[in-house]
Design a protein around this motif. Structure first.
Motif, PDB file in Angstrom:
ATOM      1  N   MET A   1       0.795  -1.115   0.034  1.00  0.00           N
ATOM      2  CA  MET A   1      -0.048  -0.112  -0.075  1.00  0.00           C
ATOM      3  C   MET A   1       0.799   1.112  -0.018  1.00  0.00           C
ATOM      4  SD  MET A   1      -2.836   2.107   0.518  1.00  0.00           S
ATOM      5  CE  MET A   1      -3.322   0.933  -0.589  1.00  0.00           C
ATOM      6  N   ASP A   2       0.553   2.179  -0.810  1.00  0.00           N
ATOM      7  CA  ASP A   2       1.331   3.315  -1.014  1.00  0.00           C
ATOM      8  C   ASP A   2       0.736   4.346   0.329  1.00  0.00           C
ATOM      9  OD1 ASP A   2       2.601   5.804  -1.796  1.00  0.00           O
ATOM     10  OD2 ASP A   2       1.542   6.226  -3.581  1.00  0.00           O
ATOM     11  N   PHE A   3       1.667   4.665   1.228  1.00  0.00           N
ATOM     12  CA  PHE A   3       1.361   5.332   2.367  1.00  0.00           C
ATOM     13  C   PHE A   3       1.028   6.573   1.973  1.00  0.00           C
ATOM     14  CE2 PHE A   3       2.315   7.670   6.300  1.00  0.00           C
ATOM     15  CZ  PHE A   3       1.440   6.828   7.142  1.00  0.00           C
ATOM     16  N   SER A   4       1.618   7.244   0.810  1.00  0.00           N
ATOM     17  CA  SER A   4       1.172   8.697   0.599  1.00  0.00           C
ATOM     18  C   SER A   4      -0.190   8.924   0.068  1.00  0.00           C
ATOM     19  CB  SER A   4       2.007   9.248  -0.420  1.00  0.00           C
ATOM     20  OG  SER A   4       1.783   8.576  -1.737  1.00  0.00           O
ATOM     21  N   SER A   5      -0.924   7.608  -0.549  1.00  0.00           N
ATOM     22  CA  SER A   5      -2.175   7.779  -0.972  1.00  0.00           C
ATOM     23  C   SER A   5      -3.298   7.929   0.367  1.00  0.00           C
ATOM     24  CB  SER A   5      -2.562   6.795  -1.910  1.00  0.00           C
ATOM     25  OG  SER A   5      -2.218   5.692  -1.579  1.00  0.00           O
ATOM     26  N   ILE A   6      -2.816   7.129   1.545  1.00  0.00           N
ATOM     27  CA  ILE A   6      -3.692   7.104   2.546  1.00  0.00           C
ATOM     28  C   ILE A   6      -3.536   8.723   3.207  1.00  0.00           C
ATOM     29  CG2 ILE A   6      -3.879   6.216   4.965  1.00  0.00           C
ATOM     30  CD1 ILE A   6      -2.892   3.653   3.949  1.00  0.00           C
ATOM     31  N   THR A   7      -2.162   9.215   3.295  1.00  0.00           N
ATOM     32  CA  THR A   7      -2.111  10.291   3.926  1.00  0.00           C
ATOM     33  C   THR A   7      -2.870  11.557   3.322  1.00  0.00           C
ATOM     34  OG1 THR A   7       0.196   9.786   4.407  1.00  0.00           O
ATOM     35  CG2 THR A   7      -0.148  11.999   4.647  1.00  0.00           C
ATOM     36  N   SER A   8      -2.709  11.203   1.938  1.00  0.00           N
ATOM     37  CA  SER A   8      -3.580  12.672   1.221  1.00  0.00           C
ATOM     38  C   SER A   8      -5.360  12.400   1.405  1.00  0.00           C
ATOM     39  CB  SER A   8      -3.456  12.298  -0.295  1.00  0.00           C
ATOM     40  OG  SER A   8      -4.426  11.766  -0.955  1.00  0.00           O
ATOM     41  N   VAL A   9      -5.782  11.042   1.621  1.00  0.00           N
ATOM     42  CA  VAL A   9      -7.109  10.837   1.916  1.00  0.00           C
ATOM     43  C   VAL A   9      -7.266  11.444   3.256  1.00  0.00           C
ATOM     44  CG1 VAL A   9      -8.814   9.638   2.505  1.00  0.00           C
ATOM     45  CG2 VAL A   9      -7.764   8.914   0.449  1.00  0.00           C
ATOM     46  N   ILE A  10      -6.517  11.435   4.396  1.00  0.00           N
ATOM     47  CA  ILE A  10      -6.570  11.714   5.422  1.00  0.00           C
ATOM     48  C   ILE A  10      -6.588  13.311   5.530  1.00  0.00           C
ATOM     49  CG2 ILE A  10      -5.761  11.996   7.979  1.00  0.00           C
ATOM     50  CD1 ILE A  10      -4.878   8.900   7.482  1.00  0.00           C
ATOM     51  N   SER A  67     -14.723  11.711  -1.344  1.00  0.00           N
ATOM     52  CA  SER A  67     -15.408  10.627  -1.544  1.00  0.00           C
ATOM     53  C   SER A  67     -14.541  10.153  -2.966  1.00  0.00           C
ATOM     54  CB  SER A  67     -16.873  10.870  -2.112  1.00  0.00           C
ATOM     55  OG  SER A  67     -17.397   9.845  -2.951  1.00  0.00           O
ATOM     56  N   ASP A  68     -14.338  11.018  -3.979  1.00  0.00           N
ATOM     57  CA  ASP A  68     -13.401  10.272  -5.065  1.00  0.00           C
ATOM     58  C   ASP A  68     -11.957   9.546  -4.599  1.00  0.00           C
ATOM     59  OD1 ASP A  68     -15.308  11.250  -6.624  1.00  0.00           O
ATOM     60  OD2 ASP A  68     -14.333  12.911  -7.184  1.00  0.00           O
ATOM     61  N   ALA A  69     -11.464  10.311  -3.515  1.00  0.00           N
ATOM     62  CA  ALA A  69     -10.212   9.976  -3.148  1.00  0.00           C
ATOM     63  C   ALA A  69     -10.462   8.636  -2.308  1.00  0.00           C
ATOM     64  CB  ALA A  69      -9.523  10.710  -2.140  1.00  0.00           C
ATOM     65  N   ILE A  70     -11.555   8.334  -1.649  1.00  0.00           N
ATOM     66  CA  ILE A  70     -11.685   7.103  -1.042  1.00  0.00           C
ATOM     67  C   ILE A  70     -11.915   5.854  -1.765  1.00  0.00           C
ATOM     68  CG2 ILE A  70     -13.351   6.110   0.662  1.00  0.00           C
ATOM     69  CD1 ILE A  70     -13.481   8.420   2.241  1.00  0.00           C
ATOM     70  N   LYS A  71     -12.722   6.318  -2.943  1.00  0.00           N
ATOM     71  CA  LYS A  71     -13.021   5.375  -3.993  1.00  0.00           C
ATOM     72  C   LYS A  71     -11.665   5.045  -4.779  1.00  0.00           C
ATOM     73  CE  LYS A  71     -17.675   7.011  -4.914  1.00  0.00           C
ATOM     74  NZ  LYS A  71     -18.317   7.722  -5.909  1.00  0.00           N
ATOM     75  N   ALA A  72     -10.910   5.737  -5.071  1.00  0.00           N
ATOM     76  CA  ALA A  72      -9.692   5.387  -5.518  1.00  0.00           C
ATOM     77  C   ALA A  72      -8.826   4.465  -4.590  1.00  0.00           C
ATOM     78  CB  ALA A  72      -8.946   6.711  -6.052  1.00  0.00           C
ATOM     79  N   LEU A  73      -8.616   4.882  -3.423  1.00  0.00           N
ATOM     80  CA  LEU A  73      -8.026   4.136  -2.466  1.00  0.00           C
ATOM     81  C   LEU A  73      -8.455   2.602  -2.406  1.00  0.00           C
ATOM     82  CD1 LEU A  73      -5.639   4.398  -0.360  1.00  0.00           C
ATOM     83  CD2 LEU A  73      -7.300   5.198   1.296  1.00  0.00           C
ATOM     84  N   SER A  74     -10.025   2.530  -2.256  1.00  0.00           N
ATOM     85  CA  SER A  74     -10.270   1.363  -2.178  1.00  0.00           C
ATOM     86  C   SER A  74     -10.422   0.455  -3.453  1.00  0.00           C
ATOM     87  CB  SER A  74     -11.994   1.426  -2.163  1.00  0.00           C
ATOM     88  OG  SER A  74     -12.480   0.480  -2.192  1.00  0.00           O
ATOM     89  N   ARG A  75     -10.221   0.982  -4.671  1.00  0.00           N
ATOM     90  CA  ARG A  75      -9.840   0.225  -5.916  1.00  0.00           C
ATOM     91  C   ARG A  75      -8.379  -0.059  -5.862  1.00  0.00           C
ATOM     92  NH1 ARG A  75     -12.721   4.276  -8.702  1.00  0.00           N
ATOM     93  NH2 ARG A  75     -10.958   5.493  -9.014  1.00  0.00           N
ATOM     94  N   GLU A  76      -7.519   0.678  -5.355  1.00  0.00           N
ATOM     95  CA  GLU A  76      -6.059   0.519  -5.130  1.00  0.00           C
ATOM     96  C   GLU A  76      -5.795  -0.764  -4.281  1.00  0.00           C
ATOM     97  OE1 GLU A  76      -3.458   1.123  -6.878  1.00  0.00           O
ATOM     98  OE2 GLU A  76      -1.890   0.474  -5.351  1.00  0.00           O
ATOM     99  N   LEU A  77      -6.640  -0.816  -3.199  1.00  0.00           N
ATOM    100  CA  LEU A  77      -6.513  -1.974  -2.209  1.00  0.00           C
ATOM    101  C   LEU A  77      -7.002  -3.244  -2.742  1.00  0.00           C
ATOM    102  CD1 LEU A  77      -7.951  -0.220   0.871  1.00  0.00           C
ATOM    103  CD2 LEU A  77      -5.580  -1.261   0.756  1.00  0.00           C
ATOM    104  N   LYS A  78      -8.136  -3.302  -3.514  1.00  0.00           N
ATOM    105  CA  LYS A  78      -8.507  -4.577  -4.343  1.00  0.00           C
ATOM    106  C   LYS A  78      -7.406  -4.867  -5.363  1.00  0.00           C
ATOM    107  CE  LYS A  78     -12.279  -6.336  -6.836  1.00  0.00           C
ATOM    108  NZ  LYS A  78     -11.346  -7.218  -7.588  1.00  0.00           N
ATOM    109  N   ARG A  79      -7.143  -3.728  -5.818  1.00  0.00           N
ATOM    110  CA  ARG A  79      -5.890  -4.300  -6.849  1.00  0.00           C
ATOM    111  C   ARG A  79      -4.906  -5.047  -6.311  1.00  0.00           C
ATOM    112  NH1 ARG A  79      -1.889  -2.817  -9.901  1.00  0.00           N
ATOM    113  NH2 ARG A  79      -0.928  -1.555  -8.330  1.00  0.00           N
TER     114      ARG A  79
END
Ligand code: ZN
Length: 167
Positions: A1-10, A67-79
């Protein structure tokens, strides 16, 4: 998991929450205005309502971004999950020439032909790339610099020579 994408969502969540709180504070101020004994000035009410509208629009836009960022993060987690599951279907395999590649596990084949995949792409890029070729060398389908030695031509020649002698 890319930590920066979580940081950006937070970060987005914090900003969106801040914007919502601002609007709530303004709404509270409007409420207080009408709750007081004396009738509020229309201009005062109008100014507060304008501010509230602007703040609500900003909060709304931030919530859409969030909401968009959370969806993108969720897609990345699934991938990544899919990748880990796919990767688990392979095991390390040493070729006749001591090169190490990944090979589909027999018990995970599910009717697919047994094949090899490139360890360089798997480890560095988290990609599953087939290794193909018929000669001594097989080549990664994604990057032709990734070559793997499966057989030795000299061994084959020796084999042929023996065959001709036997014959
Ligand atoms: Zn490769």
């Amino acid at each position: 998991m890319d930590f920066s994408s979580i940081t950006s969502v937070i970060g987005l969540a914090t900003t969106a929450l801040g914007a919502t709180e601002k609007a709530a504070t303004t709404a509270e101020a409007v409420k207080k205005l009408f709750a007081s004994e004396k009738k509020p000035e229309n201009s005062e009410v109008q100014a507060l309502l304008n501010t509230l509208a602007t703040q609500l629009t900003a909060a709304n836009m931030m919530n859409v971004d969030l909401s968009d960022a959370i969806k993108a993060l969720s897609r990345e987690l699934k991938r990544q999950d899919d990748f880990e599951n796919e990767k688990a279907r392979y095991e390390l395999f040493q070729t006749g020439q001591q090169d190490v590649v990944f090979k589909l596990r027999e018990d995970q084949a599910n009717g697919q032909p047994i094949h090899f995949i490139c360890p360089v792409c798997l480890n560095a890029e988290r990609l599953i790339s087939f290794i193909s070729g018929e000669g001594d060398f097989k080549v990664c389908q994604r990057n032709r610099d990734h070559t793997f030695r499966f057989k030795s031509t000299s061994d084959l020649r020796a084999g042929k020579t023996r065959t001709s002698w036997d014959f």
